[in-house]
Scaffold this active site. Structure first.
Site, PDB file in Angstrom:
ATOM      1  N   GLY A  53      44.349  33.964  38.162  1.00 30.71           N
ATOM      2  CA  GLY A  53      43.637  34.496  37.003  1.00 30.71           C
ATOM      3  C   GLY A  53      43.645  33.493  35.862  1.00 30.71           C
ATOM      4  N   GLY A  86      41.976  34.203  32.742  1.00 30.33           N
ATOM      5  CA  GLY A  86      41.362  34.934  31.631  1.00 30.33           C
ATOM      6  C   GLY A  86      42.296  35.000  30.435  1.00 30.33           C
ATOM      7  N   GLY A  88      45.889  34.291  31.596  1.00 29.44           N
ATOM      8  CA  GLY A  88      45.848  33.034  32.347  1.00 29.44           C
ATOM      9  C   GLY A  88      45.681  31.800  31.473  1.00 29.44           C
ATOM     10  N   ASN A  94      36.865  35.117  21.859  1.00 25.10           N
ATOM     11  CA  ASN A  94      37.738  35.494  20.738  1.00 25.10           C
ATOM     12  C   ASN A  94      39.218  35.432  21.102  1.00 25.10           C
ATOM     13  OD1 ASN A  94      37.935  37.727  22.392  1.00 25.10           O
ATOM     14  ND2 ASN A  94      37.803  39.226  20.737  1.00 25.10           N
ATOM     15  N   ASN A 137      42.915  43.614  37.709  1.00 20.55           N
ATOM     16  CA  ASN A 137      42.561  44.764  38.545  1.00 20.55           C
ATOM     17  C   ASN A 137      43.640  45.023  39.594  1.00 20.55           C
ATOM     18  OD1 ASN A 137      41.498  43.699  41.422  1.00 20.55           O
ATOM     19  ND2 ASN A 137      41.011  42.216  39.820  1.00 20.55           N
ATOM     20  N   ALA A 164      43.415  46.082  42.796  1.00 21.75           N
ATOM     21  CA  ALA A 164      43.223  45.633  44.184  1.00 21.75           C
ATOM     22  C   ALA A 164      43.777  44.228  44.393  1.00 21.75           C
ATOM     23  CB  ALA A 164      41.743  45.683  44.552  1.00 21.75           C
ATOM     24  N   CYS A 218      31.961  43.539  35.481  1.00 17.34           N
ATOM     25  CA  CYS A 218      30.898  43.567  36.489  1.00 17.34           C
ATOM     26  C   CYS A 218      30.927  44.865  37.297  1.00 17.34           C
ATOM     27  CB  CYS A 218      30.956  42.338  37.399  1.00 17.34           C
ATOM     28  SG  CYS A 218      32.569  41.993  38.069  1.00 17.34           S
TER      29      CYS A 218
END
Length: 600
Positions: A24, A26, A29, A58, A118, A120, A173
């Site tokens: 990850g 984001g 991360g 941001n 997430n 999963a 998404c």
């Protein structure tokens, strides 16, 4: 320049030579990658399937406006290398759940650090680290709350040892392109309310996501889609509110844009529908001509209307909200409130129309109201604090001090000891865990005459029990293969019922996932009737409730700003009990954070 104190001696050697995987790139991360290179880590691999959206800028500080549409992992690597050019960073623009990232891939690393958004993917990485016997540092944030924990096979609870409450936040998404549950449609409808009548937020976009990484695995193609808005007038970059205002909030035009044109656009993203049922667009005028009003019996709030009923509710609520907006004057904004009838009508209607388009059972106003919880914003400083704690736990592991690792909860308000950070000792593995027990086993209640093989595969084995490419055979003495991971091999079974294969009360199924090196025994408990809209139940689970945390009779040291604030543990039994009570209170609160977990 950066003036960061770095570890010395044997630990420094471990840091510079060990290979770590960051999953990850984001919110957490980006902060984590920055921390790792500045701490002296030299061999880092980072993977993320997402591309950079303008709403990320941001808080995801490795990205700038010029990077919008590009691979998060690749840009994060390039930015991190600018302040540590000697680091060796490999970036993958891909899903960690793809089969090439197998057990051998995970065994390359001394440490795996999750920075996911997430459930999963978290479940999958948990299983891969168990199979590879590699320590995993798990993390998550939700608003001002955060949590970091360490998972080590045979020593600690794994990520799936305790049941989790239902996930309350979802990747963009999923909301915009591929909803699969009513809650996805309800969140979309709340976003839509704000886009039309409230404060617009780039994190709450409702139009089709042209940069959906699943729609295009080629990074150049994904980037091209993301920047296409400049060329083709893509709705993504046009203010939804401005467009609605230009139509005079015409409810029929709004309806046809949201429920026909946008859906037809989604259908052109054909990769999304190869393994999913495609959505069906709605057309106002066709529905108007065939419209008949009907509703299920019962109290008004508990009735489920038909499609035309929700069309009319949509029209009526748009007209009422438009009037409210006009009364407030130029530049006014409405605030969504579940107790405001027109706002609740709008979300109920919009959510149900979207549910119908995506082949879901529609919900009553009462159900929608109870599911429409608060949307939690992402906070940059929470991500920064959590990323710092991840590295500190990693340093303990590299120093050979696994026993001193902790689960650390970051709270919004100081506790009774004036601490925002509360560490709790790691619990041992649960003997009943259906993932990390020596012989994982579960019992599932279902109706064998009504449950199809496809439901077993998609809803139970994949979605509920987290397998990626399952093989399922019946323990009937013949080893009958019900589901094969080889594409097309058992497709003919999909629409048959379990009873067609002799499965009955007491039957046992063996589910294997070769990629995850994971086998699960499923005991079938046949029941004639379950609750409405419930297809199956896992025995022994209380749905949507996190279990009370177990107390562990060991002193818990408080930590402030990532440092132990006292060298000696408290010896007072009262202090021990007080800390344990704090841990219990925090666990239930922080479980809603890291196990739910947030947009980051």
């Amino acid at each position: 320049g950066w003036a960061t104190p770095r570890p010395q001696g044997p630990l420094a050697d471990s840091i510079s030579t060990c290979k770590v995987l960051v999953v990850g790139a984001g919110g957490i991360g980006c902060e984590l990658l920055k921390n790792l290179v500045l701490t002296g880590f030299k061999n880092i691999e980072v993977i993320d399937l997402d591309t950079i959206d303008v709403s990320n800028l941001n808080r995801q500080f490795l990205f700038q406006k010029k990077h919008v549409g590009k691979s998060k992992a690749q840009v994060a690597k390039e930015s991190a290398l600018q302040f540590c050019p000697s680091a060796n960073i490999t970036a993958y623009h891909d899903s960690i759940m793809n089969p090439e990232y197998n057990v051998e891939f995970f065994r390359k690393f001394m440490l795996v650090m999750n920075a996911l958004d997430n459930r999963a993917a978290r479940n999958h990485v948990n299983r891969m680290c168990l199979a590879a016997d590699i320590p995993l540092i798990e993390s998550g944030t939700a608003g001002y709350l955060g949590q970091v924990t360490v998972i080590k096979k045979g020593m600690t609870e794994c990520y799936e040892c305790q049941p989790k409450p239902a996930q309350k936040t979802f990747p963009g998404c999923t909301i915009r392109n591929t909803p699969s549950e009513p809650i996805h449609c309800i969140v979309w409808a709340k976003y839509l309310f704000n886009q039309l009548f409230g404060e617009e937020d780039a994190d709450q976009e409702v139009s089709p996501d042209t940069a959906d990484p699943e729609a295009a695995w080629n990074p150049e193609e994904t980037a091209a889609r993301a920047t296409a808005s400049d060329k083709d007038g893509d709705i993504k970059r046009v203010s939804t509110k401005e467009w609605a205002r230009s139509t005079g909030y015409d409810s029929v035009k709004l309806f046809n844009k949201l429920f026909k044109d946008d859906i037809m656009y989604l259908l052109t993203m054909d990769k999304l529908w190869k393994k999913r049922k495609a959505p069906t667009p709605l057309d106002w005028h066709q529905l108007e001509n065939s419209g008949m009003l009907s509703a299920s019996p019962g109290l008004k709030d508990q009735q489920v209307l038909d499609v035309w009923g929700y069309c009319q509710l949509f029209q009526h609520s748009v007209e009422t909200l438009r009037s409210q907006l006009q009364e407030k004057g130029e530049g006014a904004e409405l605030v969504w409130d579940k107790d405001d009838p027109p706002a609740m009508d709008f979300v109920t209607a919009a959510a149900n129309l979207r549910m119908h388009i995506f082949s879901m059972n529609m919900k009553s106003r009462f159900d929608v109201k109870s599911m429409a919880g608060n949307i939690i914003p992402a906070i940059a400083t929470t991500n920064a604090v959590i990323a710092g704690l991840i590295v500190l736990e990693g340093l303990k592991i590299l120093s050979g001090e696994l026993e001193s690792c902790r689960t650390i909860f970051l709270n919004k308000c100081p506790n009774l000891r004036k601490k925002l950070l509360v560490p709790c000792v790691l619990d041992p593995p649960s003997a009943n865990c259906y993932v990390c027990a020596s012989k994982p086993e579960v019992t599932v209640k279902l109706n064998v005459h009504k449950t199809m093989v496809l439901t077993l595969q998609d809803k139970i084995v994949k979605e509920r029990f987290g397998m990626v490419a399952p093989d399922v055979q019946i323990e009937d003495g013949k080893g009958t293969i019900l589901i094969s991971s080889e594409e097309g091999e058992t497709e003919g079974n999909n629409n048959k019922f379990l009873s067609d294969f002799g499965i009955r009360n007491g039957s046992r199924l063996q589910a294997d996932d070769f990629l995850q090196d994971y086998t699960l025994l499923i005991n079938v408990l046949h029941v004639e009737d379950l609750e409405r809209d419930v297809e199956f139940e896992v025995v022994g689970e209380a749905p949507d409730k996190a279990p009370p945390p177990q107390t562990n009779q060991e002193e818990v040291n408080s930590i402030t700003n990532g440092n132990k604030d006292s060298a000696q543990p408290s010896t007072s039994s009262k202090a021990v009990r007080r800390d344990l009570v704090l841990c219990q209170k925090l666990s239930s609160q922080a479980d809603r954070c890291a196990q739910q977990i947030s947009p980051e």
